[in-house]
Write a protein that holds these residues in place. Structure first.
Motif, mmCIF file in Angstrom:
data_model
loop_
_atom_site.group_PDB
_atom_site.id
_atom_site.type_symbol
_atom_site.label_atom_id
_atom_site.label_comp_id
_atom_site.label_asym_id
_atom_site.label_seq_id
_atom_site.Cartn_x
_atom_site.Cartn_y
_atom_site.Cartn_z
ATOM 1 N N LEU A 154 -22.931 18.277 -10.554
ATOM 2 C CA LEU A 154 -21.522 18.074 -10.226
ATOM 3 C C LEU A 154 -21.394 17.043 -9.113
ATOM 4 C CD1 LEU A 154 -18.484 18.930 -10.311
ATOM 5 C CD2 LEU A 154 -19.070 20.717 -8.654
ATOM 6 N N TRP A 155 -20.448 16.110 -9.278
ATOM 7 C CA TRP A 155 -20.128 15.117 -8.251
ATOM 8 C C TRP A 155 -18.745 15.416 -7.683
ATOM 9 C CZ3 TRP A 155 -23.925 12.078 -6.605
ATOM 10 C CH2 TRP A 155 -24.995 11.801 -7.467
ATOM 11 N N LEU A 156 -18.628 15.357 -6.361
ATOM 12 C CA LEU A 156 -17.399 15.708 -5.658
ATOM 13 C C LEU A 156 -17.026 14.578 -4.707
ATOM 14 C CD1 LEU A 156 -15.266 17.929 -5.010
ATOM 15 C CD2 LEU A 156 -16.849 18.774 -3.264
ATOM 16 N N GLU A 157 -15.799 14.047 -4.823
ATOM 17 C CA GLU A 157 -15.325 12.923 -4.020
ATOM 18 C C GLU A 157 -14.172 13.365 -3.116
ATOM 19 O OE1 GLU A 157 -16.024 9.274 -7.141
ATOM 20 O OE2 GLU A 157 -14.392 10.673 -7.563
ATOM 21 N N THR A 158 -13.994 12.663 -1.993
ATOM 22 C CA THR A 158 -12.955 13.063 -1.049
ATOM 23 C C THR A 158 -11.926 11.965 -0.828
ATOM 24 O OG1 THR A 158 -14.090 12.336 0.978
ATOM 25 C CG2 THR A 158 -14.626 14.532 0.140
ATOM 26 N N ASP A 159 -10.708 12.407 -0.570
ATOM 27 C CA ASP A 159 -9.580 11.544 -0.189
ATOM 28 C C ASP A 159 -8.979 12.172 1.056
ATOM 29 O OD1 ASP A 159 -7.381 9.940 0.065
ATOM 30 O OD2 ASP A 159 -6.332 10.740 -1.673
ATOM 31 N N LEU A 178 -25.813 21.682 -2.408
ATOM 32 C CA LEU A 178 -24.747 20.742 -2.071
ATOM 33 C C LEU A 178 -25.273 19.782 -1.012
ATOM 34 C CD1 LEU A 178 -21.678 19.940 -2.316
ATOM 35 C CD2 LEU A 178 -21.288 21.435 -0.351
ATOM 36 N N LYS A 179 -25.232 18.465 -1.306
ATOM 37 C CA LYS A 179 -25.682 17.458 -0.352
ATOM 38 C C LYS A 179 -24.739 16.256 -0.377
ATOM 39 C CE LYS A 179 -30.698 18.290 -0.839
ATOM 40 N NZ LYS A 179 -32.001 17.610 -1.144
ATOM 41 N N ARG A 180 -24.564 15.643 0.790
ATOM 42 C CA ARG A 180 -23.778 14.412 0.875
ATOM 43 C C ARG A 180 -24.616 13.250 0.337
ATOM 44 N NH1 ARG A 180 -23.183 14.570 5.767
ATOM 45 N NH2 ARG A 180 -21.348 15.913 5.767
ATOM 46 N N PHE A 181 -24.054 12.494 -0.625
ATOM 47 C CA PHE A 181 -24.800 11.425 -1.287
ATOM 48 C C PHE A 181 -24.369 10.034 -0.827
ATOM 49 C CE2 PHE A 181 -25.352 8.412 -4.812
ATOM 50 C CZ PHE A 181 -26.710 8.577 -5.095
ATOM 51 N N LEU A 182 -23.096 9.866 -0.473
ATOM 52 C CA LEU A 182 -22.570 8.540 -0.150
ATOM 53 C C LEU A 182 -21.438 8.684 0.854
ATOM 54 C CD1 LEU A 182 -21.606 5.718 -2.658
ATOM 55 C CD2 LEU A 182 -19.880 6.625 -1.121
ATOM 56 N N VAL A 183 -21.336 7.723 1.767
ATOM 57 C CA VAL A 183 -20.172 7.607 2.640
ATOM 58 C C VAL A 183 -19.637 6.183 2.497
ATOM 59 C CG1 VAL A 183 -19.274 7.745 4.991
ATOM 60 C CG2 VAL A 183 -21.080 9.308 4.257
ATOM 61 N N GLY A 184 -18.321 6.062 2.394
ATOM 62 C CA GLY A 184 -17.697 4.774 2.138
ATOM 63 C C GLY A 184 -17.248 4.057 3.394
ATOM 64 N N PRO A 185 -16.669 2.855 3.231
ATOM 65 C CA PRO A 185 -16.191 2.058 4.360
ATOM 66 C C PRO A 185 -14.894 2.607 4.948
ATOM 67 C CG PRO A 185 -15.717 0.938 2.309
ATOM 68 C CD PRO A 185 -16.530 2.143 1.952
ATOM 69 N N LYS A 186 -14.408 1.942 5.984
ATOM 70 C CA LYS A 186 -13.244 2.418 6.722
ATOM 71 C C LYS A 186 -11.976 2.397 5.868
ATOM 72 C CE LYS A 186 -14.902 0.967 11.301
ATOM 73 N NZ LYS A 186 -14.623 0.112 12.478
ATOM 74 N N GLY A 187 -11.181 3.453 6.002
ATOM 75 C CA GLY A 187 -9.861 3.503 5.386
ATOM 76 C C GLY A 187 -9.862 3.745 3.907
ATOM 77 N N CYS A 188 -11.029 3.989 3.313
ATOM 78 C CA CYS A 188 -11.087 4.102 1.848
ATOM 79 C C CYS A 188 -10.943 5.533 1.380
ATOM 80 C CB CYS A 188 -12.403 3.524 1.328
ATOM 81 S SG CYS A 188 -13.809 4.669 1.431
ATOM 82 N N GLU A 189 -10.713 5.662 0.102
ATOM 83 C CA GLU A 189 -10.860 6.900 -0.654
ATOM 84 C C GLU A 189 -12.004 6.685 -1.630
ATOM 85 O OE1 GLU A 189 -8.495 9.191 -4.317
ATOM 86 O OE2 GLU A 189 -7.387 7.888 -2.946
ATOM 87 N N ILE A 190 -12.863 7.684 -1.795
ATOM 88 C CA ILE A 190 -13.897 7.635 -2.825
ATOM 89 C C ILE A 190 -13.328 8.310 -4.064
ATOM 90 C CG2 ILE A 190 -16.265 8.179 -3.452
ATOM 91 C CD1 ILE A 190 -16.049 6.356 -1.028
ATOM 92 N N THR A 191 -13.267 7.574 -5.163
ATOM 93 C CA THR A 191 -12.626 8.132 -6.355
ATOM 94 C C THR A 191 -13.120 7.415 -7.587
ATOM 95 O OG1 THR A 191 -10.494 8.659 -7.384
ATOM 96 C CG2 THR A 191 -10.644 6.564 -6.198
ATOM 97 N N GLY A 192 -13.015 8.056 -8.720
ATOM 98 C CA GLY A 192 -13.482 7.466 -9.959
ATOM 99 C C GLY A 192 -14.989 7.523 -10.047
ATOM 100 N N ILE A 193 -15.499 8.044 -11.157
ATOM 101 C CA ILE A 193 -16.948 8.168 -11.301
ATOM 102 C C ILE A 193 -17.284 8.223 -12.778
ATOM 103 C CG2 ILE A 193 -16.862 10.686 -11.069
ATOM 104 C CD1 ILE A 193 -19.572 10.422 -9.505
#
Length: 733
Positions: free
Chosen positions: A599-604, A658-673
């Motif tokens: 399972l992949w989980l993204e945050t906004d 459960l592990k953190r896999f990626l962190v994005g740049p400033k001000g972004c939302e991680i979405t779509g996979i």
């Protein structure tokens, strides 16, 4: 002449955070005193499960002999070291992985289109052949010989993705030009029209292992706010869908605010219209009847419109002016066939697109209901059984829906495109969920035959079509459960459990006395010294339809995961999150098909961004019922209140991970996979980096919140990443 003016960016108030459910419905019906036996509801496997995009019709079901996951296949093992939280303006992935940028805002999609200047001066008319903005939900369709759909293809495929919205400050030389409250540069508006919608691009893996897209592929296509479309299904031809564009109520231009997505087992793409209501102008309600005004109030149609499109002046001709007037929902003519008073009713649908036929006309499938569609997740696919799609309505206090087709699945319909959609998506039953206090639940049928809908005092339904057009009113009528912003849904292919992200809720909706078993927390999570009360960190709920039958009308549920800071009190950090996996505001949610059970989980997120940018986590969950009942003690100052709920196994318990896999740049939302057919390439979207940059700072690159992905003094751009493992292995394992 008035000088150009700027205005506070409306996007700073996330439209998802708005709520328009003013009903007196309880957040949960307290009707059942004894919890149904989870074992009886979960006993018995599905005949088949998941893997719809792989055409799988024979995956073994998990056993039903116990409440735990003891009969399930051996669990997967996450094979990477977790990424630390980060506030850097960069994409960070685990050691042993590489992330490259594939497809950015403005990138050309056809021969002869110039490279993107990224300074607001690109020709507006070229944007119908460029990547849109705010990359969001997506699906990768493998390409085989003859450009046919080949789900397991590993080297070449069509990447189909949504473009939810825009960050206006970066799209024009100096932001939007507004004079006297109106848009005065039509070219800016045309650019914005094209930047919404959907992109289809042909992608391939080179001999060097690098991924790219083919700019001049015959299959590349943009679908946007000006693309002709058909309305299909039970609402087609309704008097409430009549406009000057089509007095017969069967055709419409374009799609808008495309957020999460879905797919079909015959190989088409489903794009979902989410916060469409905010684009329409309704500054005056004069001339509208009471029913229409009740409709628009329930859906949030009001004011001038978030981008002021309906105010645009300076059109070159009547046809161009009509493209602006269509966003005006006010009564402006003698009858509905001469204006766009019902324009908002032509949005809020699930739209089917055939990515393999660039000349096909997309169809808005009205049988799936009209609301703020966050996605349409396909449930287990089994020959001879109905097809099911699960859908969230993304706003505070909205509901969870599912659609069950009347037609039974026949694999002979593979590859039949929109004709198959006519068969499976135009006729069926639309349901809304009620989650009971005891961990059980019901799917409530939305139909005029239902006495609760037929006699509803809150809205007088005219006919059956009206139930689909005003699905929110129908859900109110039957007493559905108000939820904490229902977003993405995804189905575990190992057992058919449905996972649902509930992003967050505010203090007024989740005060101590307004919690319930399915939305159980009310707490304070201070950020930079300011209170954040309610449920600012969100949670992930999951449920299983009775008997593992997706067409069932009963279900059982628990809360899989609670978002929280690792440092939060135990009554808030109920999932026992640590520095390696704590998160806030879950949004995107998707199960791998190449690695079933991953399972992949993204945050906004806006609540935890004092500590970290948004992120992507990998998980290996258990199943509904693998935890226990729990009584939470919620607190607000010196006041406390107990709330009973049902919590799944914590990460690390019963083989869950459960592990953190990626962190994005400033001000972004991680979405779509999405993933390639062999699971060795993972596609992830970085949406709106730098979105909090003020319009006043457009001339000062040093003050941009982000410069990702191009770096230097560049304006930030939404973009699609391709993530691969350096040793060529499966992602995440």
């Amino acid at each position: 002449m008035n000088a150009p003016t700027t205005r506070p960016r409306q996007a700073l108030i996330d439209p998802d955070d708005q709520g328009y459910n003013r009903t007196a419905n309880p957040s949960l019906n307290h009707l059942i005193e004894q919890r149904l036996s989870r074992r009886s509801l979960l006993r018995g496997g599905m005949a088949s499960a998941g893997g719809a995009l792989l055409g799988s019709l024979s995956l073994a079901a998990c056993g039903g002999g116990s409440d735990g996951a003891g009969d399930s296949p051996a669990p997967l093992q996450l094979g990477f070291n977790p990424v630390a939280k980060s506030l850097a303006d960069a994409v960070i992935v685990p050691a042993g992985y590489s992330a490259s940028v594939l497809f950015r805002l403005g990138d050309p999609m056809a021969a002869g289109v110039p490279e993107y200047r990224n300074d607001g001066t690109d020709e507006p008319g070229s944007y119908d052949r460029r990547a849109g903005d705010h990359h969001d939900g997506m699906t990768w369709f493998g390409l085989g010989s003859g450009d046919r759909w080949e789900p397991r293809a590993a080297q070449r495929g069509l990447l189909v993705q949504n473009h939810e919205a825009i960050t206006p400050v970066f799209l024009h030389p100096n932001g939007q030009t507004i004079r006297a409250g109106a848009r005065s540069v039509p070219g800016e508006v045309l650019r914005e029209f094209y930047l919404h919608g959907v992109s289809i691009i042909e992608t391939s893996k080179g001999s060097n292992g690098q991924w790219s897209y083919q700019r001049d592929s015959r299959l590349n296509r943009r679908v946007h706010t000006l693309t002709p479309m058909e309305l299909s299904g039970p609402a087609k031809g309704s008097a409430q869908l009549v406009t000057a564009y089509d007095p017969q109520g069967g055709k419409v231009r374009g799609t808008l605010n495309n957020c999460a997505n879905g797919s079909t087992p015959w190989g088409t793409y489903l794009t979902c219209e989410e916060n469409w209501a905010g684009y329409f102008r309704l500054a005056s309600t004069q001339g509208h009847d009471a029913r229409t005004l009740s409709n628009y109030k329930r859906y949030g149609v009001s004011g001038e419109g978030r981008e002021l499109w309906a105010t645009t002046q300076g059109a070159a001709n009547a046809a161009e002016q009509d493209s602006y007037d269509r966003w005006n929902a006010q009564v402006r003519a003698a009858n509905a066939a001469q204006d766009y008073r019902y324009g908002p009713n032509t949005y809020g649908w699930v739209v089917e697109i055939d990515p393999f036929n660039p000349n096909s006309t997309p169809k808005k499938r009205t049988a799936l209901g009209r609301f703020g569609h966050e996605g349409a997740a396909l449930g287990p696919v089994q020959a001879g059984q109905p097809l099911v799609w699960y859908m969230g309505d993304d706003a505070r206090n909205e509901y969870v829906y599912k659609f069950v087709s009347d037609a039974l699945w026949d694999s002979a319909d593979l590859g039949k495109g929109l004709a198959a959609g006519d068969k499976y998506l135009d006729k069926g039953k639309l349901y809304v969920a009620r989650f009971n206090e005891d961990g059980s639940g019901e799917w409530l049928h939305l139909s005029l035959a239902n006495p609760a809908i037929r006699g509803y005092a809150g809205y007088a339904f005219a006919d059956e079509a009206d139930v689909y057009i005003n699905a929110r009113h129908a859900a109110d009528a039957v007493g559905a459960t108000k939820m904490d912003r229902p977003e993405w849904t995804s189905i575990n292919p190992l057992n058919g459990d449905v996972y649902l992200t509930l992003t967050n809720n505010n203090a007024s909706n989740r005060a101590l006395d307004k919690t319930n078993a399915a939305n159980p927390r009310s707490y304070n999570d201070p950020k930079n010294g300011k209170d954040q009360k309610g449920n600012p960190n969100g949670h992930v709920l999951r449920f299983a339809d009775a008997g593992r039958n997706p067409a069932a009308t009963r279900l059982t549920w628990d809360v899989y995961l609670f978002g929280a800071r690792a440092s939060a009190p135990a009554q808030v950090n109920l999932s026992g999150l640590t520095a390696d996996n704590d998160f806030s505001s879950p949004d995107g949610l998707w199960f791998s098909q190449a690695a079933p059970g991953l399972l992949w989980l993204e945050t906004d997120d806006g609540a935890y961004t004092d500590v970290t940018n948004c992120m992507l986590l990998a998980a290996v969950p258990g199943q509904v019922g693998d935890g226990a009942a729990k009584t939470i003690v919620n607190q607000d100052g010196d006041k406390t209140r107990e709330q009973k709920t049902f919590i799944g196994a914590r990460p690390g318990e019963k083989n869950t991970q459960l592990k953190r896999f990626l962190v994005g740049p400033k001000g972004c939302e991680i979405t779509g996979i999405a993933e390639s057919g062999d699971g060795r390439a993972l596609f992830v979207n970085i949406q709106h980096p730098g979105e909090d940059t003020a319009e006043a700072d457009i001339g000062n690159p040093a003050r941009y919140q982000s410069h990702w992905p191009d770096g230097g003094n560049a304006r930030p751009r939404s973009a699609t990443l391709v993530i691969t493992r350096n040793d060529g292995g499966l992602i995440g394992l």
